[in-house]
Scaffold this motif. Structure first.
Motif, PDB file in Angstrom:
ATOM      1  N   TRP A 117      -8.940  66.805 -26.849  1.00  0.00           N
ATOM      2  CA  TRP A 117      -7.638  66.435 -26.291  1.00  0.00           C
ATOM      3  C   TRP A 117      -6.533  66.925 -27.223  1.00  0.00           C
ATOM      4  O   TRP A 117      -6.582  66.722 -28.431  1.00  0.00           O
ATOM      5  CB  TRP A 117      -7.593  64.912 -26.144  1.00  0.00           C
ATOM      6  CG  TRP A 117      -6.319  64.339 -25.620  1.00  0.00           C
ATOM      7  CD1 TRP A 117      -5.434  64.915 -24.761  1.00  0.00           C
ATOM      8  CD2 TRP A 117      -5.783  63.042 -25.929  1.00  0.00           C
ATOM      9  NE1 TRP A 117      -4.388  64.065 -24.500  1.00  0.00           N
ATOM     10  CE2 TRP A 117      -4.576  62.908 -25.201  1.00  0.00           C
ATOM     11  CE3 TRP A 117      -6.210  61.993 -26.739  1.00  0.00           C
ATOM     12  CZ2 TRP A 117      -3.785  61.754 -25.271  1.00  0.00           C
ATOM     13  CZ3 TRP A 117      -5.427  60.845 -26.803  1.00  0.00           C
ATOM     14  CH2 TRP A 117      -4.237  60.729 -26.070  1.00  0.00           C
ATOM     15  N   GLY A 118      -5.550  67.584 -26.645  1.00  0.00           N
ATOM     16  CA  GLY A 118      -4.405  68.030 -27.425  1.00  0.00           C
ATOM     17  C   GLY A 118      -4.663  69.341 -28.144  1.00  0.00           C
ATOM     18  O   GLY A 118      -5.718  69.958 -28.032  1.00  0.00           O
ATOM     19  N   ASN A 119      -3.634  69.752 -28.891  1.00  0.00           N
ATOM     20  CA  ASN A 119      -3.692  71.068 -29.534  1.00  0.00           C
ATOM     21  C   ASN A 119      -4.025  70.996 -31.030  1.00  0.00           C
ATOM     22  O   ASN A 119      -3.917  71.979 -31.742  1.00  0.00           O
ATOM     23  CB  ASN A 119      -2.350  71.798 -29.334  1.00  0.00           C
ATOM     24  CG  ASN A 119      -1.164  70.961 -29.784  1.00  0.00           C
ATOM     25  OD1 ASN A 119      -1.344  69.920 -30.419  1.00  0.00           O
ATOM     26  ND2 ASN A 119       0.037  71.412 -29.430  1.00  0.00           N
ATOM     27  N   CYS A 145      -1.075  65.658 -30.441  1.00  0.00           N
ATOM     28  CA  CYS A 145      -0.844  66.346 -29.160  1.00  0.00           C
ATOM     29  C   CYS A 145       0.529  65.955 -28.642  1.00  0.00           C
ATOM     30  O   CYS A 145       1.228  65.118 -29.217  1.00  0.00           O
ATOM     31  CB  CYS A 145      -1.945  66.035 -28.151  1.00  0.00           C
ATOM     32  SG  CYS A 145      -1.930  64.362 -27.517  1.00  0.00           S
TER      33      CYS A 145
END
Length: 362
Positions: free
Chosen positions: A247-249, A317
């Motif tokens: 999840w997220g960057n 994120c």
């Protein structure tokens, strides 16, 4: 049992499939223009559709076998959004209309229905002399007076104020106990649907996307589009692979209960109910949770009377997690804008689903 399967309508493609048992209140919910009222009109024989409509042992529509039973031969009670009372007739006369020609006393039978709806004292008044809520009870009494095999309600509470709506909810609840009919109710109000419905069917662009009980619908929507339509506040995207959700960057990774249905890395949408989010504010709690601890910053707190909504900015994120609690609970926990918090996401309550119905992909 009322069974409804609709494939198409001229100028408006449809794919509808649901059932409603006797005594069940089945809600059709969806955005304006999704086809909810068209479905009611189709059940009543008022719209051009093809498919199958069957109530008990009577087939009202079977396109494959060229069966179409006209409206006047379908035993249906239909409560229209605008009530459709005859303005020049009294309350008693309005309710008597479907009883004309029957063997029993029309007046006595109509009065019995007025008594059941607690409006017998209005029998000699004209529609314009009574309130909107009272008019609706009259329309409901008239719909039931014909002894229908199914009851259809089109946005029945949209035109009345909150106190009147509450009284009508109670009246409908009492009626359900007195008459064992399949009841189909159309609304655009999800809170109303959750409060009243035994089963809810989500409709969008003429398609039934999911049918389930209210609790399952909110916690486990079938796909991202359903999650959006039911207003899931915590709807995100990620990459799922063998029980792990990226999840997220910045490499956030969550544990998810693996049901074994997804065999390879797959982009998914996912939701988590607000009640499955826990604030972790002690060392003992931090040590007890080995997985799914998320570092967040309180970005915003919105007060809504006695309810407060907290927006947590997830560190790692661009997404925000939304959590709702009472204002007193917020004060007890000392939550304020800018505070650093840890929250726990229950892996058994994280629900992953197909992403293909996400709005940006439709």
């Amino acid at each position: 049992m009322l069974k409804v399967q609709l494939q198409r309508r001229t100028g408006f493609p449809m794919h509808i499939d649901f059932e409603c048992a006797p005594g069940e209140l089945h809600i059709l919910v969806g955005p304006s223009g999704s086809g909810k009222t068209t479905i009611l009109r189709s059940i009543a024989g008022l719209s051009d559709v093809s498919g199958l409509i069957q109530c008990k042992d009577q087939v009202w529509l079977d396109s494959a076998n060229k069966v179409f039973v006209p409206t006047h031969r379908r035993s249906i009670g239909f409560l229209f959004q605008n009530y459709a009372l005859f303005p020049h007739l009294t309350v008693l006369e309005n309710v008597s209309i479907p009883l004309i020609g029957r063997k029993q006393s029309t007046r006595d039978e109509a009065l019995r229905w007025l008594e059941r709806l607690r409006i017998a004292d209005l029998a000699n008044r004209l529609p314009h002399q009574i309130s909107g809520g009272q008019q609706q009870r009259v329309a409901l009494a008239r719909a039931l007076a014909r002894d229908p095999q199914a009851l259809l309600l089109d946005e029945p509470f949209s035109a009345v104020d909150a106190p009147t709506r509450q009284n009508l909810y109670e009246a409908l609840s009492e009626l359900r106990q007195a008459v064992s009919l399949p009841i189909i109710l159309v609304t655009h109000d999800l809170n109303e649907a959750i409060r009243l419905g035994d089963q809810i069917t989500v409709i969008d662009h003429g398609k039934s996307l999911q049918t389930s009980d209210p609790h399952h619908l909110i916690d486990k929507p079938r796909n991202a589009r359903v999650a959006e339509l039911v207003g899931s506040p915590n709807l995100f995207e990620g990459l799922y692979d063998q029980g792990r959700l990226s999840w997220g960057n910045r490499g956030l990774s969550l544990s998810v209960k693996d049901k074994g249905k997804i065999k390879k890395p797959t982009e998914v949408a996912w939701v988590i109910p607000s009640h499955s989010i826990e604030i972790v504010n002690s060392k003992e709690q931090v040590n007890s949770y080995k997985i799914n601890l998320i570092d967040c910053t309180v970005a915003r707190v919105r007060q809504l009377g006695q309810i407060a909504v907290v927006y947590w900015q997830v560190n790692g994120c661009d997404d925000q997690i939304i959590w709702q609690a009472s204002s007193s609970e917020l004060r007890r926990l000392g939550i304020e804008v800018g505070a650093q918090e840890k929250i726990y996401l229950d892996p058994e309550q994280i629900h992953i689903m197909p992403i293909k119905f996400h709005l940006k992909n439709t």
